[in-house]
Each structure stands twice: as C-alpha cells, then as structure tokens.
Motif scaffolding. Structure first.
Motif, PDB file in Angstrom:
ATOM      1  N   LEU A   1     -15.038  12.711   4.891  1.00  0.00           N
ATOM      2  CA  LEU A   1     -15.351  13.352   3.613  1.00  0.00           C
ATOM      3  C   LEU A   1     -15.455  14.868   3.748  1.00  0.00           C
ATOM      4  N   THR A   2     -15.890  15.326   4.908  1.00  0.00           N
ATOM      5  CA  THR A   2     -15.914  16.771   5.160  1.00  0.00           C
ATOM      6  C   THR A   2     -14.493  17.330   5.098  1.00  0.00           C
ATOM      7  N   GLY A   3     -13.552  16.603   5.697  1.00  0.00           N
ATOM      8  CA  GLY A   3     -12.152  17.022   5.657  1.00  0.00           C
ATOM      9  C   GLY A   3     -11.575  16.973   4.258  1.00  0.00           C
ATOM     10  N   VAL A   4     -11.912  15.917   3.507  1.00  0.00           N
ATOM     11  CA  VAL A   4     -11.423  15.787   2.134  1.00  0.00           C
ATOM     12  C   VAL A   4     -11.911  16.958   1.289  1.00  0.00           C
ATOM     13  N   GLN A   5     -13.199  17.274   1.419  1.00  0.00           N
ATOM     14  CA  GLN A   5     -13.763  18.362   0.619  1.00  0.00           C
ATOM     15  C   GLN A   5     -13.172  19.720   1.008  1.00  0.00           C
ATOM     16  N   ALA A   6     -12.811  19.860   2.289  1.00  0.00           N
ATOM     17  CA  ALA A   6     -12.232  21.119   2.760  1.00  0.00           C
ATOM     18  C   ALA A   6     -10.737  21.212   2.468  1.00  0.00           C
ATOM     19  N   GLY A   7     -10.144  20.100   2.031  1.00  0.00           N
ATOM     20  CA  GLY A   7      -8.712  20.081   1.793  1.00  0.00           C
ATOM     21  C   GLY A   7      -7.901  20.084   3.069  1.00  0.00           C
ATOM     22  N   ASP A   8      -8.522  19.671   4.164  1.00  0.00           N
ATOM     23  CA  ASP A   8      -7.858  19.642   5.475  1.00  0.00           C
ATOM     24  C   ASP A   8      -8.304  18.380   6.203  1.00  0.00           C
ATOM     25  N   CYS A   9      -7.453  17.358   6.206  1.00  0.00           N
ATOM     26  CA  CYS A   9      -7.849  16.053   6.724  1.00  0.00           C
ATOM     27  C   CYS A   9      -7.499  15.822   8.185  1.00  0.00           C
TER      28      CYS A   9
ATOM     29  N   TRP B   1       0.805  -1.232   0.000  1.00  0.00           N
ATOM     30  CA  TRP B   1       0.000   0.000   0.000  1.00  0.00           C
ATOM     31  C   TRP B   1       0.835   1.279   0.000  1.00  0.00           C
ATOM     32  N   GLY B   2       2.152   1.136  -0.102  1.00  0.00           N
ATOM     33  CA  GLY B   2       3.049   2.281   0.047  1.00  0.00           C
ATOM     34  C   GLY B   2       2.950   3.322  -1.046  1.00  0.00           C
ATOM     35  N   ASP B   3       2.392   2.960  -2.199  1.00  0.00           N
ATOM     36  CA  ASP B   3       2.311   3.906  -3.318  1.00  0.00           C
ATOM     37  C   ASP B   3       0.944   4.571  -3.446  1.00  0.00           C
ATOM     38  N   ILE B   4       0.058   4.332  -2.494  1.00  0.00           N
ATOM     39  CA  ILE B   4      -1.283   4.918  -2.569  1.00  0.00           C
ATOM     40  C   ILE B   4      -1.230   6.387  -2.149  1.00  0.00           C
ATOM     41  N   ASN B   5      -1.671   7.262  -3.040  1.00  0.00           N
ATOM     42  CA  ASN B   5      -1.621   8.699  -2.777  1.00  0.00           C
ATOM     43  C   ASN B   5      -2.955   9.331  -2.381  1.00  0.00           C
ATOM     44  N   PRO B   6      -4.102   8.918  -2.960  1.00  0.00           N
ATOM     45  CA  PRO B   6      -5.361   9.607  -2.661  1.00  0.00           C
ATOM     46  C   PRO B   6      -5.792   9.428  -1.197  1.00  0.00           C
ATOM     47  N   PRO B   7      -6.738  10.227  -0.741  1.00  0.00           N
ATOM     48  CA  PRO B   7      -7.279  10.062   0.614  1.00  0.00           C
ATOM     49  C   PRO B   7      -7.930   8.686   0.792  1.00  0.00           C
TER      50      PRO B   7
END
Length: 283
Positions: free
Chosen positions: A261-269, A189-195
C-alpha cells in the motif's frame, strides 16, 4: 444511536453495540434490500485517515474475525471495517454441510451467485459508511478465501457465476485466491487493471486438496502493472484467518500489505526489499 443519511436513498442505522477494545466498535448497517449488516470498525490510530479498508471474511466467518488485519490497517492509518456476510456465515455453512461432506457443502456455498450478490451489497454499504467517516478517497478491499473470490470479482475477474460486479477500489488484496476451477475459468484475470496483492502459503491447500501452487495462477495470468504475489513458507489456509499457530503468518501478512500500500500510494509499486520468511514476486 447515530443516524447516517446517505445519497441514493439507502438508510444506514448505525448503533454502537459493544466496545471490544479501544478504537474497535461493533456497528449495524442497513443495506439496500433493508437487511441488517453487522460490521466491526477499527479506527485509525493516526489523527489523519489515510483511507478506508473493507475486509471480507471467508465462508463460515464473521465480522468478529480477522482482528489482526483490522488492527494492522488501523495502525497504518486506515479506517478498517470487517463486514459480516450473513448469507455465507457460520450458520449457512452448517446448513449447507448438513447431510453431506464439508467439502461438498463448501463447494455449494462458494459457487452460489446469490451469496456473492449479498456480499457485494454488504461491501457497498460498509464502504459508503466508512468513506463518510474518512476524508481520504483511498479505498482498499481485502478478502480471504471466499472473500478472496469476492475481491477478484470486484477487481474485474471473469467468473462462471455470471457475477459482473466491478467495484471502485484503489487497490485489492486477495488472500488465498482461487485458481481456475469451480468459480473462475482459465485466463480469468487477464483484464484486471488496478493494483492487486495476492497472498498464499506453502501449506495453503485448495478446496479438494489441490496444491497451494494453484493459487498463484491469477498472478501468472495478470498483465503487468502493480501486481504482487507473496508466498509465506509453511502458512496454512487457516493461519491467514488467524487460526492455529498463526502469529508468523499474521505478522508477515501485515508487513507485506503495508509495503504494498505504501507503493500504491507513492505511485511506485516496485519491491524495495524482500521480507524474511516469504517470497514476493512483482510485475
């Protein structure tokens, strides 16, 4: 009957076959190999569609399961679609387990590359249809058990089945993800970039009886950057599928998905608050 004419010459036949509840429709889609895919649609409660959520069931499941997830995503303003995976549904599980143990039959199914290839065709047709119904480009892939393996492959995890399907979703949610073993090698899983949000429970044993803690391996291996791991105290594997005394698990799962998902949409996780009844780790 409604007809949707997409790009890439894929025909979708969309037929309303039932209305199980307000905003909940059973539809039929036609994937690129012309096979029919059944799917349950949960329309967003809000007038504005925040995005689409594709839900992939576990081995032996169907589009009629995971109602709590579909309803929760609808409440959050998403157009949710639970996809029926015919090649890894109940009938196939019965066939695979005939004359053998349940564990052996399931192990054979969850390591069948053709079953995953069919799943990705199911997901692709569901996603394209859903996005034709929603103005937002946000797309979330959610999967439980075999569906979680599907999610991880789609997010970019290396696997032992020679599946190289990397899908274009905004975020990925893997419920009861697998550690290294039959499907994934170590450090897969080391190459997974998305949230990515991963969820498990302290009674969520792996196939063959391995501890729930093996399901935390993907989180530990992933690089930092909007990666969440939620562990629900006492939650079993089937609680996440809405089986047994599952209300607590369903409520907490829905809660953490909303916060993620709220954090993802806000760009702040970053995690604002822990949720009572579960432990959340973020990196």
């Amino acid at each position: 009957m409604k007809t949707f004419l997409p790009s890439l010459a894929i025909l979708f036949l969309i037929q309303l076959t039932s209305k199980a509840a307000i905003g909940q429709d059973l539809i039929s889609l036609q994937r690129k190999d012309s096979k029919t895919v059944s799917a349950m649609v949960y329309k967003p409660i809000a007038s504005e569609c925040k995005g689409v959520a594709i839900i992939s069931h576990g081995a032996g499941g169907s589009e009629k399961g995971y109602t709590y997830l579909g309803s929760a995503m609808s409440d959050f303003g998403y157009l949710a679609v639970t996809v029926g995976h015919q090649e890894s549904g109940l009938q196939v599980v019965k066939e695979q387990t005939s004359g053998t143990t349940l564990s052996e039959g399931l192990a054979k199914l969850i390591t069948d590359p053709k079953a995953y290839q069919a799943r990705f065709m199911d997901i692709a047709v569901a996603k394209e249809w859903a996005q034709s119904q929603c103005n937002s480009k946000v797309a979330v892939l959610i999967g439980h058990s075999m569906g979680a393996a599907t999610v991880m492959m789609a997010a970019g995890a290396r696997n032992k089945l020679n599946i190289a399907e990397v899908s274009n979703f905004t975020a990925y949610i893997a419920i009861s993800p697998q550690g290294s073993g039959l499907i994934f090698p170590e450090m897969a899983w080391g190459d997974i970039n998305p949230p990515v949000l991963m969820l498990t429970g302290t009674q969520d044993k792996e196939l063959g009886g391995l501890s729930w803690e093996t399901r935390t391996e993907p989180f530990n291996n992933m690089k930092s950057g909007c990666k969440w791991l939620g562990v629900i105290g006492g939650a079993t594997h089937m609680n996440f599928a809405g089986r047994g005394i599952s209300k607590k698990t369903e409520t907490l799962t829905s809660h953490v998905i909303r916060d993620f998902l709220t954090g993802v949409q806000a760009g702040d996780c970053k995690l604002l608050n822990q949720i009572s009844g579960m432990t959340i780790s973020v990196k």
